[in-house]
Scaffold this active site. Sequence first.
Site, PDB file in Angstrom:
ATOM      1  N   ASP A 121       0.879  -1.163   0.000  1.00  0.00           N
ATOM      2  CA  ASP A 121       0.000   0.000   0.000  1.00  0.00           C
ATOM      3  C   ASP A 121       0.923   1.222   0.000  1.00  0.00           C
ATOM      4  O   ASP A 121       2.103   1.134   0.378  1.00  0.00           O
ATOM      5  CB  ASP A 121      -0.953   0.012   1.199  1.00  0.00           C
ATOM      6  CG  ASP A 121      -2.126   0.969   0.946  1.00  0.00           C
ATOM      7  OD1 ASP A 121      -2.045   1.787   0.017  1.00  0.00           O
ATOM      8  OD2 ASP A 121      -3.123   0.900   1.693  1.00  0.00           O
TER       9      ASP A 121
HETATM   10  C1  BGC Z   1      -4.917   3.470   0.080  1.00  0.00           C
HETATM   11  C2  BGC Z   1      -4.977   2.493  -1.079  1.00  0.00           C
HETATM   12  C3  BGC Z   1      -4.764   3.219  -2.375  1.00  0.00           C
HETATM   13  C4  BGC Z   1      -3.419   3.915  -2.319  1.00  0.00           C
HETATM   14  C5  BGC Z   1      -3.067   4.671  -3.562  1.00  0.00           C
HETATM   15  C6  BGC Z   1      -3.635   4.278   0.037  1.00  0.00           C
HETATM   16  O1  BGC Z   1      -3.666   5.286   1.000  1.00  0.00           O
HETATM   17  O2  BGC Z   1      -5.000   2.773   1.293  1.00  0.00           O
HETATM   18  O3  BGC Z   1      -6.215   1.840  -1.083  1.00  0.00           O
HETATM   19  O4  BGC Z   1      -4.859   2.324  -3.447  1.00  0.00           O
HETATM   20  O5  BGC Z   1      -3.422   4.840  -1.239  1.00  0.00           O
HETATM   21  O6  BGC Z   1      -3.860   5.796  -3.701  1.00  0.00           O
END
Ligand code: BGC
Length: 750
Positions: A227
């Site tokens: 993530d």
């Molecule tokens: C979120 C993800 C997301 C990623 C990219 C993170 O903060 O938890 O779900 O895909 O950011 O935007």
Amino acid sequence: MTLDPSQLTLEQKASLLSGRDFWSTKEIAEAGIASIVLTDGPHGIRRQKGDADHLGIHDSLPSTCFPPAVAIGSSWDPELARAVGGAVGEEGVAFGVSVVLGPGINIKRSPLCGRNFEYYSEDPLLSGALGAAHVIGLQAAGPGASVKHFAANNQETERMRVSAEVDERTLREIYLPAFERVVKEAAPATVMCSYNKVNGVSASHNRWLLTEVLRGDWRYEGAVVSDWGAVSDRVEGVRAGMDLEMPGSNGTTDAQVVEAVRRGELDEALVDASARRVLQLAELAYEATDELDVDGHHAVARRAAAESVVLLKNDGVLPIAGGKSIAVLGAFASQPRYQGGGSSHINPTRVDAALDEIRAFAQAHGSTVDASAGFTLEGADEDAGLALRAEAVAIATAADVAVVFAGLSDREESEGFDRTTLMLPEAQVALIRAVAATGTPTIVVLSNGGVVSLEGWHDEVAAIAEAWLLGQAGGGAIADVLFGAVNPSGHLAETIPLRLEDTPSWLNFPGEQGHVRYGEGVFVGYRHYTTAGVPVRYPFGHGLSYTTFRTDAVEAEVVGDDAVDVAVTVTNTGKRTGKHVVQVYVSTDTGPVRRPLRELRAFEKVSLEPGETRRVELRLDRRAFAYWDIEQHDWVVPAGEYTVQVCSDASTVLVEERVALAGDALVCELTMESTVGDWFGHPVVGPALMAGLTASMTPEQAEQAEQNPDGLKMVESMPMQQFLVFTNGAIPIEALEQLIDLSKAPVAVV
Ligand code: BGC
């Protein structure tokens, strides 16, 4: 063919293991390795060309905002999830996106989780079936998926560092199966590890999770991506099987990886393995086509939205008949809330407001519309609030029917924080009550990403449609349902409780001092309410239609290896075409662990014409009857009776049938540490021991034992070792040794 990492230098391989920037991977031009774009997801494409962020702050190019997972979850329709995934995939191709981040398939552990709008359900089977379908549709269109957030990311509070303390059985039965299903059925290009720790170890370097379970048990062959910003220890991450760190780290962590290999602290073979998986991903690179089917996809979004509305209550006021004067009240009618805040935020190609769509229908039906906001989303001062409500009440009083649009705004729920209450804002509750008090039949349409309480006004209104967040075409979809152009067929993918205090995680959410204890174990959502007999407002699986259905007796037949074929006949007994969801649950109390009263094990949505009867056949494989055994570290089907229940919701059994399963034969080897209860309870050793004991008794002892059949109860939990001490060696050690040998043969688990 994927390039072999051995053709690259250590530095080149390490460079592949982290992003180039916010949304892309590094290229190695001299080796012909392309950079690819990864972007959110999941219910549309958030392609940023200017400033990048993962909080949905900066703009992205316009794309279709399809209904988020909270809506699709309620459709109970994998075909629909596949179609939406396919349309998102096509838009990914248009924007040159190689990996679309999502779907999010985390379990809705608490209704308070700020990101529940991005997740499907409180049930792993439903989440997994819909998630797999979305991924299949998406990947068939071209881009890869990134199923997320792996794992046990069920809250926003402290999401970047909290440790989810979850026991093994609960992980395997509740929090992992949706991932397992998506991995096995849909082979997603990537799995995104979550921010949080799982039992003390960061998901981004959790070897058990990323290598033993994901790659070992489930045979996953794709790449694991972090993530955004989840990596805490890159070298440990490579050891654990975390392939691609996102976003980039300006080469800092790549250098750490190189350094660790040089020092002999990290096996280069692990770097090769991760690099190989990133290289495989790089093959998804392609140019943007810029071809967006704006109208076609808006239509897909509308159909998906209409299928996802859940009609909770209806005294007959719906669908709205022709020739009526309709009061349309509530700010959400003209300012639709159709998606959640945060990384999934889409810049829509257009947005339909329910008010406009209702006006269009009303005109066609010879009805009239008068509208008033009734409250503001920003919150008004007391006088202004009262004036708004008074105006709405006046309009309602003069109308034949009132529709109140209530819900949660971006201020009340979003990625990044959890709610602390289930209540709607006070001004909205006051409006609903005041409108209902006029005596005009009142329909409430809700727009919310997480469950809201219906208490304090539920009984006063004529109908309630839970319209969740429905994407950019939601306004039209709501009008379709209100006027009967679409017969509602959504069913709750999560329970609506009576009180927040009744929710199973209430005492353990969102945790404290860095830890969140999943104390409710496997008793999540309806598994808790049904087992503990806790009343709810609307159970999981509930959903009304404008027609009625009858379910006739169910047939259940054991086939092969503890699988069961289920057949059930359903009939549309009403006057409209409608869709019915056959929900099959399994109930049992056999086996050594406590089971939920019933668990969803199969479902199918069928469309039936008025009067039409259909036989629906479903296969329950052995997993439908298994629990996760923490001694065997495996799924076990205990021998015994199981009830296959066809239900209209998790609390209402329509028809049921019992089956007896042979179950698994396992070695339950006894030791001197095993309790007296274990010894006597062992299916082979128990009777032998009893026979030996009886034979060695004096007639007086035998008579005494007969008069006191519960005599063993007091010592049942005493290890055999201690029992022998206390009874002066009542059973000769040689006899026990022979019995231990006997216990080495597999027996049925009961
Ligand atoms: C979120 C993800 C997301 C990623 C990219 C993170 O903060 O938890 O779900 O895909 O950011 O935007």
